[in-house]
Scaffold this active site. Structure first.
Site, PDB file in Angstrom:
ATOM      1  CG  HIS A 110     -21.741   7.371  -6.650  1.00  0.00           C
ATOM      2  ND1 HIS A 110     -20.987   7.299  -5.747  1.00  0.00           N
ATOM      3  CD2 HIS A 110     -21.966   8.864  -7.184  1.00  0.00           C
ATOM      4  CE1 HIS A 110     -20.665   8.393  -5.819  1.00  0.00           C
ATOM      5  NE2 HIS A 110     -20.852   9.212  -6.696  1.00  0.00           N
TER       6      HIS A 110
ATOM      7  CG  ASP B  13     -23.737  12.041  -6.819  1.00  0.00           C
ATOM      8  OD1 ASP B  13     -24.689  11.091  -6.869  1.00  0.00           O
ATOM      9  OD2 ASP B  13     -22.953  11.908  -5.814  1.00  0.00           O
ATOM     10  CD  GLU B  14     -18.922  12.574  -6.425  1.00  0.00           C
ATOM     11  OE1 GLU B  14     -18.000  13.156  -5.823  1.00  0.00           O
ATOM     12  OE2 GLU B  14     -19.211  11.527  -6.034  1.00  0.00           O
ATOM     13  CB  VAL B  15     -22.329  10.948 -13.920  1.00  0.00           C
ATOM     14  CG1 VAL B  15     -22.646   9.994 -15.124  1.00  0.00           C
ATOM     15  CG2 VAL B  15     -23.477  10.913 -13.191  1.00  0.00           C
TER      16      VAL B  15
END
Ligand SMILES: *[C@@H]1O[C@H](CO)[C@@H](O)[C@H](O)[C@H]1NC(C)=O
Ligand SMILES: *[C@@H]1O[C@H](CO)[C@@H](O)[C@H](O)[C@H]1NC(C)=O
Ligand SMILES: *[C@@H]1O[C@H](CO)[C@@H](O)[C@H](O)[C@H]1NC(C)=O
Length: 527
Positions: free
Chosen positions: A267, A320-322
């Site tokens: 992100h 998150d969401e790596v």
């Protein structure tokens, strides 16, 4: 019995029936206080209703109480009331509010005492209502509650205070009651953010989680690395550090802390617009380059700039969401990994823990999204607060591991999910499945999330409200006072929704799901 007396007795009887069957119908307070004792009288408010502070240890040098009181007079529409009370039905008159605060400090920090006691006396004319609090921030909550007892009657042009006499004792169930806004997916004008903060104060939410930057844009000025905001959408869709300080100040004066977030190492694509060496390569630009010492220098610079403005105990570091593929497919980064003997999941952990260390060195405690806990568990700093969003079984694991937790499960508390109605927001219980008293204390609260992909200044308020207010009662009101069946509170929430509209907040109707529209002509209270 004369006609008038007959009406009086009928009215009295009706009022008694209402009061005995459902206190909620007479008491349109939101969120519901811990304890309310009240009669069925009405007082009226003198036009020059005054603030009195004798006996208070708090000197109000910063004017927080004075300003809170002015806002009270504004939202209850004192200016629309009659100048002279010629026709006030012999209601006992309130001359003002006597506020007594026992702490001299106006420091707003996590866990500050937010309790208050508000009483409107019975007979005695003229008279003062009384508000006692440990801190000015508890007093601000008391002012919000008082404002909800005031009703401008335009027939008589009297501001009626009811029901009275009353004594309200109140304090929050959770000390963290958050709302997330996202200024990366769409820029939000300063006035919009301030208006969101106003509505948070009306609902007794107390943390504005500012998800400032993300892959799509980097709107914030970072003096240490001035090219970072090259990642903004345009030259004007930006916040200077002075703007950020103004948001923090505006929120603080309303008892609201600002939690700043930058979300790393995923992100973060927008960071490389100004500093391309933060990308593994121009073709593979996320996550941030783990192999480059410069990445951590930039993060250190951001945190030292943050520390001057964002005074909250916590900073949010994302995590998150790596998707780590770019680290492996970019030859230069791949070579670094082999040299260090790391695979891509080791490198993800290295990144997260490294950033935690930097934030801790600046004196922050840290919040990360739940994936960091799901992957690294107790290897996270013990000062970590884990923000849950994906998996409802995570909070119980987090607190069992001795870490603190914030609840934001996306199936109930994501405001960008339009299919979630206020009922979902109301009924989501943060402590379900957690029974151990020590572990319960580790759930510091919850947060509703207004992700910004599909909202901007044009529609954010009606997407947030009234659903966030439904969650606000869950987070404020003591468990035994919460309705098991949300239908029991619909009238009271509809009333609060109309109150928000009257105060200029575009809260959507309750009928339907997220961001509903009025479906037919009719009173606000019936939408
Ligand atoms: C990166 O993209 C450019 C332009 O599309 C291309 O010429 C180059 O081969 C790509 N490099 C890599 C390493 O994929
Ligand atoms: C990465 O290496 C660690 C040991 O350093 C190992 O425990 C883990 O299973 C490996 N992960 C992957 C995806 O290969
Ligand atoms: C509680 O536990 C049950 C059973 O594991 C699970 O289905 C449910 O989603 C959990 N609820 C919450 C809110 O954690």
């Amino acid at each position: 019995m004369g006609m008038k007396a007959g009406f009086f007795w009928l009215g009295f009887l009706l009022a008694c029936i209402l009061a005995s069957t459902s206190a909620d119908e007479t008491l349109n307070l939101w969120p519901m206080p811990v304890s309310v004792n009240h009669g069925l009288q009405t007082h009226c408010l003198r036009k020059n209703f005054a603030l009195k502070t004798e006996g208070s240890k708090y000197a109000d040098g910063s004017g927080i109480l004075k300003d809170g009181f002015s806002r009270l007079l504004d939202v209850i529409d004192v200016s629309r009331a009659a100048d002279k009370l010629t026709n006030f039905n012999n209601f006992p008159m309130l001359l003002g509010l006597h506020v007594i605060i026992s702490s001299s400090s106006d420091e707003l920090q996590y866990g500050v005492d937010e309790s208050y006691k508000l009483s409107v006396p019975g007979n005695g004319n003229p008279n003062y209502a009384q508000l006692e609090a440990q801190t000015v921030y508890g007093a601000l909550h008391g002012l919000q509650t008082f404002s909800q007892l005031c009703h401008l009657n335009l027939e008589t042009r009297i501001i009626e205070v009811r029901p009275t006499p009353c004594t309200i004792e109140d304090q929050p169930r959770f000390s963290y009651r958050g709302l997330l806004i996202d200024t990366s997916r769409h820029y939000l004008p300063l006035r919009t953010i301030k208006s969101v903060i106003d509505a948070m104060a009306y609902s007794k939410l107390n943390v504005l989680h500012w998800h400032i930057v993300d892959s799509q844009s980097f709107p914030l000025e970072i003096p240490s690395f001035p090219k970072l905001w090259n990642g903004a959408y345009s030259a004007s869709e930006r916040y200077t550090m002075v703007d950020a300080a103004e948001i923090v100040r505006y929120a603080q004066r309303r008892g609201i802390n600002v939690l700043a977030e930058f979300d790393v190492p995923g992100h973060a694509m927008s960071w490389g617009k100004g500093y391309p060496s933060l990308w593994p390569s121009p073709n593979c630009s996320e996550p941030l380059d783990v192999s480059n010492e410069f990445t951590f220098q930039v993060i250190n610079g951001i945190l030292s700039d943050f520390k001057r403005v964002f005074k909250f105990r916590f900073v949010h570091l994302g995590g998150d969401e790596v998707k780590t593929d770019c680290w492996v497919t970019t030859p230069r980064v791949g070579r670094w990994l082999s040299k260090k003997g790391m695979n891509k999941s080791d490198a993800y952990k290295y990144f997260v823990l490294q950033v935690q260390k930097i934030a801790l060195s600046h004196g922050y405690e840290v919040i990360n999204w739940e994936e960091t806990f799901n992957n690294f568990g107790k290897q996270l700093s013990p000062k970590t607060v884990v923000q849950n969003w994906l998996d409802n079984s995570v909070p119980e694991k987090v607190v069992a591991a001795g870490l603190r937790c914030i609840i934001s499960n996306q199936d109930k508390w994501y405001l960008d999910h339009m299919d979630q109605s206020w009922r979902d927001f109301y009924t989501n219980e943060p402590l379900s499945n957690i029974t151990d008293p020590t572990q319960k204390k580790l759930v510091i609260g919850g947060e509703v999330c207004m992700w910004g992909e599909y909202v901007d200044g044009s529609d954010i308020q009606q997407t947030i409200w009234p659903r966030a207010a439904a969650a606000a009662e869950r987070l404020w009101t003591s468990y035994d006072k919460l309705a098991k069946d949300p239908e029991q509170v619909i009238g009271r929430l509809a009333h609060f929704r109309c109150l928000l509209n009257q105060r200029g907040i575009a809260a959507a109707p309750l009928l339907g799901y997220g961001r509903a529209v009025p479906t037919e002509p009719g009173s606000c209270y019936k939408q």
